[in-house]
Scaffold this motif. Structure first.
Motif, PDB file in Angstrom:
ATOM      1  N   GLU A 298     -77.408 -22.470 -12.912  1.00 35.52           N
ATOM      2  CA  GLU A 298     -76.062 -22.576 -13.485  1.00 35.52           C
ATOM      3  C   GLU A 298     -75.512 -23.983 -13.321  1.00 35.52           C
ATOM      4  N   ALA A 299     -74.660 -24.361 -14.272  1.00 38.38           N
ATOM      5  CA  ALA A 299     -73.934 -25.628 -14.206  1.00 38.38           C
ATOM      6  C   ALA A 299     -72.506 -25.314 -13.777  1.00 38.38           C
ATOM      7  N   ILE A 300     -72.045 -25.948 -12.718  1.00 40.27           N
ATOM      8  CA  ILE A 300     -70.659 -25.786 -12.260  1.00 40.27           C
ATOM      9  C   ILE A 300     -69.864 -26.954 -12.841  1.00 40.27           C
ATOM     10  N   LEU A 301     -68.757 -26.615 -13.484  1.00 46.75           N
ATOM     11  CA  LEU A 301     -68.071 -27.599 -14.325  1.00 46.75           C
ATOM     12  C   LEU A 301     -66.899 -28.246 -13.592  1.00 46.75           C
ATOM     13  N   ILE A 302     -66.802 -29.563 -13.763  1.00 54.01           N
ATOM     14  CA  ILE A 302     -65.763 -30.346 -13.083  1.00 54.01           C
ATOM     15  C   ILE A 302     -64.880 -31.006 -14.139  1.00 54.01           C
ATOM     16  N   ARG A 303     -63.568 -30.720 -14.031  1.00 54.26           N
ATOM     17  CA  ARG A 303     -62.612 -31.357 -14.952  1.00 54.26           C
ATOM     18  C   ARG A 303     -61.525 -32.032 -14.112  1.00 54.26           C
ATOM     19  N   ASP A 304     -61.305 -33.300 -14.351  1.00 50.93           N
ATOM     20  CA  ASP A 304     -60.296 -34.075 -13.609  1.00 50.93           C
ATOM     21  C   ASP A 304     -60.424 -33.875 -12.096  1.00 50.93           C
ATOM     22  N   GLY A 305     -61.654 -33.927 -11.615  1.00 55.02           N
ATOM     23  CA  GLY A 305     -61.870 -33.858 -10.164  1.00 55.02           C
ATOM     24  C   GLY A 305     -61.787 -32.466  -9.574  1.00 55.02           C
ATOM     25  N   GLU A 306     -61.596 -31.453 -10.439  1.00 50.99           N
ATOM     26  CA  GLU A 306     -61.503 -30.077  -9.934  1.00 50.99           C
ATOM     27  C   GLU A 306     -62.564 -29.194 -10.574  1.00 50.99           C
ATOM     28  N   MET A 307     -62.975 -28.159  -9.825  1.00 45.86           N
ATOM     29  CA  MET A 307     -63.950 -27.220 -10.349  1.00 45.86           C
ATOM     30  C   MET A 307     -63.227 -26.196 -11.232  1.00 45.86           C
ATOM     31  N   THR A 308     -63.773 -25.947 -12.407  1.00 43.61           N
ATOM     32  CA  THR A 308     -63.149 -24.950 -13.277  1.00 43.61           C
ATOM     33  C   THR A 308     -63.905 -23.621 -13.182  1.00 43.61           C
ATOM     34  N   GLU A 309     -65.165 -23.614 -13.609  1.00 42.42           N
ATOM     35  CA  GLU A 309     -65.990 -22.402 -13.583  1.00 42.42           C
ATOM     36  C   GLU A 309     -67.430 -22.794 -13.844  1.00 42.42           C
TER      37      GLU A 309
ATOM     38  N   LEU B 127     -60.284  -9.033   3.231  1.00 40.22           N
ATOM     39  CA  LEU B 127     -60.847 -10.379   3.260  1.00 40.22           C
ATOM     40  C   LEU B 127     -59.798 -11.338   2.707  1.00 40.22           C
ATOM     41  N   VAL B 128     -59.750 -12.528   3.256  1.00 39.34           N
ATOM     42  CA  VAL B 128     -58.762 -13.493   2.753  1.00 39.34           C
ATOM     43  C   VAL B 128     -59.329 -14.142   1.491  1.00 39.34           C
ATOM     44  N   CYS B 129     -58.592 -13.981   0.379  1.00 41.75           N
ATOM     45  CA  CYS B 129     -59.073 -14.522  -0.893  1.00 41.75           C
ATOM     46  C   CYS B 129     -57.923 -15.234  -1.592  1.00 41.75           C
ATOM     47  N   GLU B 130     -58.082 -16.527  -1.751  1.00 37.82           N
ATOM     48  CA  GLU B 130     -57.015 -17.334  -2.356  1.00 37.82           C
ATOM     49  C   GLU B 130     -57.363 -17.705  -3.787  1.00 37.82           C
ATOM     50  N   GLN B 131     -56.337 -17.809  -4.622  1.00 41.56           N
ATOM     51  CA  GLN B 131     -56.536 -18.349  -5.972  1.00 41.56           C
ATOM     52  C   GLN B 131     -55.817 -19.686  -5.978  1.00 41.56           C
ATOM     53  N   ARG B 132     -56.600 -20.753  -5.906  1.00 38.76           N
ATOM     54  CA  ARG B 132     -55.999 -22.088  -5.801  1.00 38.76           C
ATOM     55  C   ARG B 132     -56.931 -23.107  -6.434  1.00 38.76           C
ATOM     56  N   ARG B 133     -56.369 -24.271  -6.726  1.00 31.78           N
ATOM     57  CA  ARG B 133     -57.197 -25.328  -7.318  1.00 31.78           C
ATOM     58  C   ARG B 133     -58.215 -25.803  -6.289  1.00 31.78           C
ATOM     59  N   ILE B 134     -59.423 -26.068  -6.773  1.00 26.61           N
ATOM     60  CA  ILE B 134     -60.510 -26.447  -5.864  1.00 26.61           C
ATOM     61  C   ILE B 134     -61.045 -27.811  -6.273  1.00 26.61           C
ATOM     62  N   ARG B 135     -60.923 -28.763  -5.349  1.00 26.13           N
ATOM     63  CA  ARG B 135     -61.397 -30.120  -5.645  1.00 26.13           C
ATOM     64  C   ARG B 135     -62.919 -30.171  -5.609  1.00 26.13           C
ATOM     65  N   GLU B 136     -63.489 -31.065  -6.387  1.00 27.51           N
ATOM     66  CA  GLU B 136     -64.952 -31.169  -6.455  1.00 27.51           C
ATOM     67  C   GLU B 136     -65.538 -31.381  -5.060  1.00 27.51           C
ATOM     68  N   ALA B 137     -64.866 -32.198  -4.254  1.00 36.16           N
ATOM     69  CA  ALA B 137     -65.389 -32.533  -2.921  1.00 36.16           C
ATOM     70  C   ALA B 137     -65.553 -31.284  -2.045  1.00 36.16           C
ATOM     71  N   GLU B 138     -64.765 -30.246  -2.321  1.00 37.20           N
ATOM     72  CA  GLU B 138     -64.847 -29.031  -1.499  1.00 37.20           C
ATOM     73  C   GLU B 138     -66.147 -28.270  -1.715  1.00 37.20           C
ATOM     74  N   LEU B 139     -66.802 -28.528  -2.824  1.00 38.47           N
ATOM     75  CA  LEU B 139     -68.061 -27.808  -3.082  1.00 38.47           C
ATOM     76  C   LEU B 139     -69.134 -28.249  -2.098  1.00 38.47           C
ATOM     77  N   ALA B 140     -69.175 -29.554  -1.819  1.00 35.04           N
ATOM     78  CA  ALA B 140     -70.222 -30.087  -0.936  1.00 35.04           C
ATOM     79  C   ALA B 140     -70.037 -29.613   0.503  1.00 35.04           C
ATOM     80  N   THR B 141     -68.793 -29.252   0.879  1.00 37.66           N
ATOM     81  CA  THR B 141     -68.543 -28.847   2.271  1.00 37.66           C
ATOM     82  C   THR B 141     -68.444 -27.328   2.410  1.00 37.66           C
ATOM     83  N   ALA B 142     -68.672 -26.603   1.319  1.00 34.57           N
ATOM     84  CA  ALA B 142     -68.500 -25.136   1.369  1.00 34.57           C
ATOM     85  C   ALA B 142     -69.563 -24.474   2.247  1.00 34.57           C
TER      86      ALA B 142
END
Ligand code: PDD
Length: 285
Positions: free
Chosen positions: A167-178, A219-234
């Motif tokens: 899968e390709a994870i898509l980044i728009r304006d520094g944020e992950m979309t889907e 389970l704690v589940c947030e709906q929030r904007r996710i910066r691209e940098a957060e993917l590498a530290t997930a």
């Protein structure tokens, strides 16, 4: 031979023909849904039909059927294909007209539906997880509409395949979309997060169910904007869709995600999701 539905008729797939001037063929002018079927029952049908209505409203296409009519015709299609576990594909275009970009008044939409086998993700993908890459989101501004015109998604997904990923994870304006054909969840320190709904991503039915199930199971589940940098530290990354359910992404851009194995929050939510399906199968319709 599978039986398909086309404009009011059930017929063998090789007899279903659409005129070449159909605006779906000429312009990609239409919307679609993919609905999983488990044990012969359409899963989250109401939610899929609500999203279909939103997509139709989004492209100014009149819905030719009521919810009850959709439900009856799709149920009949499932039955005619033997029930079981299927993936039902529903496709509605603006119809047939002389080629002109502007919307022709008074034409009937083309309605097509077919069933494919729904293959459960292979055990290997559940045990080892899958690989993904990040790429710029080159799509348009109306990604909340489930449009049949999928050329950008095809190009994006192929980039993943070319690099040995699923899968390709898509980044728009520094944020992950889907994903190119999925929604994405991230986990940091046991906190689950996925981007909020909006014009830059499809409001996935699986996504919504996972948010709902996570919350009802504490389970704690947030709906929030996710910066691209957060993917590498997930600690964990997940992909969700109607055909793939919930898959753990264990490699991102050739590097391990967290420990490089499916994480504990994924195991929990995967089991909760399977239990939800089993409970539904046991409920009389
Ligand atoms: N795709 N985002 C995109 C761009 C998608 O294409 C999909 C699903 C999803 C997940 O939505 P849902 O959970 O409702 O399936 C998110 C389908 C399966 C497809 O095009 O085949």
């Amino acid at each position: 031979m599978s039986i398909v539905y086309l404009n009011g008729k059930f017929l063998p797939a090789d007899q279903a023909l659409v005129p070449v001037l159909d605006r779906g063929f000429i312009f990609g002018d239409g919307v679609y849904e993919v609905i999983p079927v488990y044990h012969g029952r359409l899963f989250r049908l109401e939610e899929h039909l609500r999203r279909l209505q939103d997509s139709m409203d989004g492209i100014r296409l009149h819905n030719p059927h009521t919810v009850a009519e959709w439900s009856a015709l799709l149920t009949e299609l499932v039955q005619r294909n033997g029930g079981g576990d299927l993936s039902l594909y529903l496709h509605i275009t603006r119809g047939v007209a002389e080629r002109d970009h502007a919307m022709p008044p008074g034409i009937a939409p083309t309605v097509y539906a077919m069933c494919n086998t729904l293959k459960a993700p292979p055990a290997q993908q559940l045990q080892a997880g899958i690989a993904a890459i990040t790429v710029p989101d080159i799509r348009w501004q109306y990604c909340h509409i489930k449009a049949i015109a999928l050329l950008p998604n095809i190009l994006l997904r192929q980039q993943a395949v070319d690099r040995g990923a699923m899968e390709a994870i898509l980044i728009r304006d520094g944020e992950m979309t889907e994903g190119a054909a999925s929604n994405i969840f991230v986990v940091h320190n046991d906190v689950i997060a996925t981007p909020p709904k909006g014009q830059h991503l499809l409001p996935g039915i699986t996504r919504d169910l996972i948010v709902e199930l996570a919350q009802t199971h504490g389970l704690v589940c947030e709906q929030r904007r996710i910066r691209e940098a957060e993917l590498a530290t997930a600690d964990e990354l997940w992909l969700t869709s109607s055909t793939k359910e919930i898959l753990p992404i264990t490699r991102l851009n050739d590097a391990p995600v967290g420990t490089g194995n499916p994480g504990k929050q994924w195991r929990r939510i995967y089991e909760i999701y399977q239990q939800f399906k089993r409970d539904l199968a046991d409920t009389p319709s």
